[in-house]
Design a protein around this motif. Structure first.
Motif, PDB file in Angstrom:
ATOM      1  N   ILE A 103       0.829  -1.206   0.000  1.00 53.83           N
ATOM      2  CA  ILE A 103       0.000   0.000   0.000  1.00 53.83           C
ATOM      3  C   ILE A 103       0.864   1.257   0.000  1.00 53.83           C
ATOM      4  O   ILE A 103       0.660   2.183  -0.793  1.00 53.83           O
ATOM      5  N   TYR A 104       1.849   1.297   0.880  1.00 52.23           N
ATOM      6  CA  TYR A 104       2.702   2.479   0.964  1.00 52.23           C
ATOM      7  C   TYR A 104       3.527   2.659  -0.313  1.00 52.23           C
ATOM      8  O   TYR A 104       3.770   3.791  -0.744  1.00 52.23           O
ATOM      9  N   SER A 105       3.967   1.560  -0.908  1.00 47.28           N
ATOM     10  CA  SER A 105       4.758   1.647  -2.138  1.00 47.28           C
ATOM     11  C   SER A 105       3.954   2.280  -3.265  1.00 47.28           C
ATOM     12  O   SER A 105       4.466   3.118  -4.018  1.00 47.28           O
ATOM     13  N   VAL A 106       2.704   1.874  -3.388  1.00 43.26           N
ATOM     14  CA  VAL A 106       1.847   2.439  -4.442  1.00 43.26           C
ATOM     15  C   VAL A 106       1.628   3.929  -4.195  1.00 43.26           C
ATOM     16  O   VAL A 106       1.634   4.743  -5.133  1.00 43.26           O
ATOM     17  N   VAL A 107       1.437   4.301  -2.920  1.00 42.52           N
ATOM     18  CA  VAL A 107       1.276   5.719  -2.590  1.00 42.52           C
ATOM     19  C   VAL A 107       2.505   6.509  -3.012  1.00 42.52           C
ATOM     20  O   VAL A 107       2.413   7.570  -3.649  1.00 42.52           O
ATOM     21  N   MET A 108       3.695   5.994  -2.645  1.00 40.97           N
ATOM     22  CA  MET A 108       4.922   6.704  -3.010  1.00 40.97           C
ATOM     23  C   MET A 108       5.106   6.760  -4.516  1.00 40.97           C
ATOM     24  O   MET A 108       5.495   7.802  -5.066  1.00 40.97           O
ATOM     25  N   LEU A 109       4.812   5.673  -5.214  1.00 44.95           N
ATOM     26  CA  LEU A 109       4.985   5.636  -6.666  1.00 44.95           C
ATOM     27  C   LEU A 109       4.132   6.708  -7.333  1.00 44.95           C
ATOM     28  O   LEU A 109       4.597   7.413  -8.246  1.00 44.95           O
ATOM     29  N   TYR A 110       2.893   6.859  -6.894  1.00 49.42           N
ATOM     30  CA  TYR A 110       2.021   7.866  -7.497  1.00 49.42           C
ATOM     31  C   TYR A 110       2.491   9.282  -7.175  1.00 49.42           C
ATOM     32  O   TYR A 110       2.472  10.172  -8.036  1.00 49.42           O
ATOM     33  N   PRO A 126       1.429   5.269 -13.497  1.00 44.40           N
ATOM     34  CA  PRO A 126       2.891   5.458 -13.531  1.00 44.40           C
ATOM     35  C   PRO A 126       3.496   4.679 -14.703  1.00 44.40           C
ATOM     36  O   PRO A 126       3.139   3.519 -14.921  1.00 44.40           O
ATOM     37  N   ASN A 127       4.412   5.306 -15.432  1.00 43.89           N
ATOM     38  CA  ASN A 127       4.963   4.639 -16.613  1.00 43.89           C
ATOM     39  C   ASN A 127       6.472   4.470 -16.553  1.00 43.89           C
ATOM     40  O   ASN A 127       7.111   4.290 -17.583  1.00 43.89           O
ATOM     41  N   ASN A 128       7.044   4.535 -15.342  1.00 42.38           N
ATOM     42  CA  ASN A 128       8.487   4.400 -15.193  1.00 42.38           C
ATOM     43  C   ASN A 128       8.808   3.228 -14.278  1.00 42.38           C
ATOM     44  O   ASN A 128       8.625   3.320 -13.055  1.00 42.38           O
ATOM     45  N   PRO A 129       9.277   2.111 -14.813  1.00 37.46           N
ATOM     46  CA  PRO A 129       9.596   0.942 -13.973  1.00 37.46           C
ATOM     47  C   PRO A 129      10.678   1.220 -12.942  1.00 37.46           C
ATOM     48  O   PRO A 129      10.677   0.615 -11.867  1.00 37.46           O
ATOM     49  N   LEU A 130      11.617   2.131 -13.257  1.00 35.48           N
ATOM     50  CA  LEU A 130      12.672   2.453 -12.290  1.00 35.48           C
ATOM     51  C   LEU A 130      12.082   3.099 -11.043  1.00 35.48           C
ATOM     52  O   LEU A 130      12.433   2.734  -9.916  1.00 35.48           O
ATOM     53  N   LEU A 131      11.167   4.041 -11.240  1.00 37.22           N
ATOM     54  CA  LEU A 131      10.506   4.661 -10.094  1.00 37.22           C
ATOM     55  C   LEU A 131       9.699   3.623  -9.313  1.00 37.22           C
ATOM     56  O   LEU A 131       9.580   3.709  -8.085  1.00 37.22           O
ATOM     57  N   ALA A 132       9.146   2.649 -10.014  1.00 33.41           N
ATOM     58  CA  ALA A 132       8.394   1.580  -9.347  1.00 33.41           C
ATOM     59  C   ALA A 132       9.295   0.793  -8.408  1.00 33.41           C
ATOM     60  O   ALA A 132       8.942   0.513  -7.257  1.00 33.41           O
ATOM     61  N   LEU A 133      10.477   0.432  -8.889  1.00 30.55           N
ATOM     62  CA  LEU A 133      11.421  -0.330  -8.071  1.00 30.55           C
ATOM     63  C   LEU A 133      11.923   0.489  -6.885  1.00 30.55           C
ATOM     64  O   LEU A 133      11.959   0.008  -5.748  1.00 30.55           O
ATOM     65  N   LEU A 134      12.291   1.741  -7.143  1.00 23.56           N
ATOM     66  CA  LEU A 134      12.806   2.589  -6.072  1.00 23.56           C
ATOM     67  C   LEU A 134      11.731   2.885  -5.029  1.00 23.56           C
ATOM     68  O   LEU A 134      12.018   2.968  -3.839  1.00 23.56           O
ATOM     69  N   SER A 135      10.488   3.026  -5.473  1.00 24.84           N
ATOM     70  CA  SER A 135       9.393   3.274  -4.532  1.00 24.84           C
ATOM     71  C   SER A 135       9.228   2.098  -3.578  1.00 24.84           C
ATOM     72  O   SER A 135       9.051   2.278  -2.365  1.00 24.84           O
ATOM     73  N   ALA A 136       9.287   0.889  -4.115  1.00 21.67           N
ATOM     74  CA  ALA A 136       9.169  -0.298  -3.269  1.00 21.67           C
ATOM     75  C   ALA A 136      10.334  -0.389  -2.289  1.00 21.67           C
ATOM     76  O   ALA A 136      10.146  -0.701  -1.101  1.00 21.67           O
ATOM     77  N   LEU A 137      11.529  -0.091  -2.756  1.00 20.95           N
ATOM     78  CA  LEU A 137      12.722  -0.181  -1.919  1.00 20.95           C
ATOM     79  C   LEU A 137      12.694   0.842  -0.792  1.00 20.95           C
ATOM     80  O   LEU A 137      12.907   0.522   0.383  1.00 20.95           O
TER      81      LEU A 137
END
Length: 681
Positions: A103-110, A126-137
């Motif tokens: 939940i928090y990762s999706v919030v940060m990604l957006y 969101p259309n950037n996979p790098l931001l997706a990975l960094l958001s989860a991390l």
């Protein structure tokens, strides 16, 4: 009696797990397995795109648009899915709550995507996979550091936990907003620095600079075409003017053009990834990589290489970045040399960036086969450039997995772990839900009651004490054994149950004729013993009910000995200082050893009935007296549990035990029967 349920979760610190060198390498390699989990999305996207192109060829334009729309939707879903599965991966690795991290990762990604303008215009995804990975991390780092806990509506402290989680979320959103602002400023700064270079992509030198920048940005997960959008617009406009002038007979075709880059520098996606894919399929001996290449193939054909970028991975990979940047530069030089020398014709058409390799070369050079042949040659050169770097990377990959037992096969890597985790998580959730429902039904249709079993001294049968035992009585008055305790343990609710038992037993003790010789023992779980306020709570309840501490005995299991030595010792000392006796229950069931027992000043040790049942053999009959002699060594009383026959009583009495408990002496009885028996003495 109301029993409340408390749920507790524990988390490992992020810095101890993620930034450990070996773990970080493992996480990097396991990104390939994450990409495999997203295989259905990539294959469905490829199928939709293929059908769209096919329908266009047979002039079903409207239907083709529908499939292209579906394809674009799946492409835009990929980064969000990548974020979710990465968040689950990081939490699964360290037993952090998956729900919270996702939940928090999706919030940060957006938030980050909004600030960096990385949301797709059509779908607002969101259309950037790098931001997706960094958001989860980054999200996992926050959740692990601040110990965010999952709220449970059924828990007693639900309101408190909910308030804490709201506060956590608010703080997290503020942190994410600051990071998103920082990310936006960093990207703007990088864009400004790049714009100062102002490469002219229509010249040989400027083209090499332009292509190098595209490669370096792609190697860290940034779409270089977006970053160099102004330069690309200039290139596209200049190409259109040149082609128009060429058609009018007013100019010759430029050697370098938009079609030049699209057809020969991005075959299979940035880095001419089709060469890397073929290199893996031809030379790889790693099953995981071959599966990844096969999964990426449908998309690479249409120049979409995210699966390879984040699955192999290429981004942030110091070995693979070198050929990723170099292969397009070599392709640039080869293509430029062939066209400038007249070996092949100049590029005539601007092709769609999703046009498959070989076909794109054929179309770019005016439906001329020499374009496809040039592409084929460049792809082959790229394969052999990628080969030594890939083999170096794959060798390290292989050595790493051979050195870690849990990664000896694909089935033992992240792919299997995640599937096992899903099954385990689902089973645990179902079991907890079932336990919760059983307890709710049980307490609604009946109640928990206390029974008391007498313990009798061997030397003086007039000296007795009692053990409080919990039972369940339904609405019809039928009594059931404490099988429900397992449900309380599953729900981490034993402290709540223990407190409820303490209340009931102390209330009953007010009616019993007790003394320092006639005590009542209460069984207390390890979870309660480990609570820092346990002793204070117990003493306050004794004072409330006006019960002397010398009338009370606390029984704990062998398991508590192995839990926390220092804490247990302090708890025992605090209890005994107030006159409360402490007994070890069920000794001999397998947790503790004699050295463990001798570390603690127990007042009483209760030998489990299982040792008495084993006394039918010669070894068992010889062992029981030895265990009973522990009383002399540890300076404590020894109780024989589970004595049911005269023969068993005679055996344990001759073995040296001090006290006997079992059906032979008395069965567990309700308070009324115990009081009546005591009055009859």
């Amino acid at each position: 009696m109301t029993i409340s349920i408390r749920f507790n979760n524990s988390y490992k610190l992020f810095l101890e797990s993620v930034f450990n060198k070996n773990n970080a390498r493992s996480y990097l390699y396991d990104l390939s397995s994450i990409a495999l989990l997203l295989l259905p999305i990539t294959l469905a996207n490829a199928l939709a795109m293929l059908l769209g192109h096919g329908l266009n060829i047979i002039h079903y334009g409207e239907l083709a648009k529908l499939f292209f729309h579906l394809s674009n939707l799946l492409i835009n879903i990929y980064p969000l899915s990548f974020c979710i599965i990465s968040a689950y991966y990081f939490s699964h690795k360290t037993n952090t709550s998956s729900v919270i991290v996702i939940i928090y990762s999706v919030v940060m990604l957006y938030l980050v995507s909004l600030e960096t303008d990385s949301l797709s215009v059509a779908y607002y995804l969101p259309n950037n996979p790098l931001l997706a990975l960094l958001s989860a991390l980054l999200t996992f780092a926050y959740c692990a550091r601040f110990n965010v806990q999952l709220t449970e509506p059924q828990s007693l402290d639900f309101a408190t936990k909910l308030a804490k989680q709201v506060l956590h979320l608010f703080v997290f959103v503020c942190v994410a907003l600051i990071l998103s602002k920082f990310s936006a400023e960093s990207i703007n700064f990088l864009s400004q620095q790049i714009s100062t270079v102002e490469p002219d992509p229509l010249t040989f030198t400027g083209g090499l600079v332009y292509q190098t920048l595209l490669g370096l940005l792609g190697a860290i997960g940034i779409n270089g075409h977006n970053m160099l959008f102004a330069t690309k617009q200039q290139l596209f406009a200049a190409t259109e003017l040149n082609v128009a002038a060429w058609h009018a007979g007013e100019a010759s075709l430029n050697v370098i053009s938009q079609g030049f880059y699209d057809a020969f520098m991005s075959m299979g996606g940035s880095g001419n990834s089709i060469s890397l894919l073929l290199c893996i399929l031809l030379f790889s001996k790693t099953r995981n990589h071959i599966m990844l290449a096969l999964a990426a193939l449908p998309l690479v054909i249409f120049n979409i290489n995210e699966v390879l970028l984040f699955g192999l991975p290429i981004i942030f990979n110091p070995v693979m970045i070198i050929p990723f940047v170099t292969v397009p530069l070599v392709s640039f030089i080869i293509t430029y040399a062939c066209i400038a020398s007249g070996l092949v014709s100049p590029v005539e058409n601007i092709v769609n960036w999703m046009t498959p390799p070989l076909f794109s070369g054929y179309v770019a050079m005016g439906n001329n086969i020499e374009g496809a042949l040039l592409q084929l040659f460049i792809i082959g050169v790229g394969v052999f450039i990628y080969r030594p770097f890939y083999q170096e990377f794959a060798g390290k990959y292989s050595v790493h997995f051979k050195s870690v037992a849990q990664y000896t096969s694909m089935e033992q890597t992240m792919f299997k772990n995640l599937l096992d985790g899903v099954r385990s998580s689902a089973a645990t959730s179902i079991n907890k839900s079932s336990a919760q429902q059983r307890l709710a039904n049980m307490l609604r249709d009946g109640g928990l009651v206390m029974h008391y079993q007498m313990l009798q001294s061997v030397s003086d049968k007039k000296i007795c004490s009692f053990e409080a035992l919990i039972r369940y009585k339904n609405a019809a008055g039928k009594l059931y054994p404490p099988t429900f305790i397992g449900d309380f343990q599953l729900l981490n609710a034993m402290p709540m149950l223990d407190k409820a038992v303490i209340e009931q037993v102390l209330a009953d003790m007010q009616q019993m004729p007790l003394s320092s010789e006639r005590r009542v023992a209460i069984n207390i779980s390890v979870a309660s013993i480990e609570q820092p306020d346990f002793v204070d709570h117990l003493l306050s309840r004794l004072q409330h009910y006006q019960i002397s501490p010398q009338w009370l005995e606390i029984e704990i299991t062998e398991e508590a000995i192995l839990s926390d030595n220092v804490h247990l010792s302090r708890t025992m000392e605090a209890l005994q200082s107030q006159g409360i006796k402490v007994a070890m229950d069920d000794f001999g069931t397998g947790y503790a050893s004699f050295p463990h027992l001798l570390k603690y000043p127990f007042d009483k040790v209760k030998i489990d009935r299982s040792l008495l049942l084993d006394a039918v053999t010669d070894k068992g009959r010889a062992l029981y007296p030895l265990v009973a002699q522990i009383g002399e060594i540890a300076n404590c009383k020894i109780v024989a549990e589970g004595v049911e026959t005269d023969q068993e009583y005679e055996f344990v009495a001759n073995s040296g035990v001090d006290i006997v408990q079992g059906f032979l002496i008395a069965r567990p009885q309700p308070l009324e029967d115990v009081l009546e028996a005591l009055r009859a003495e």
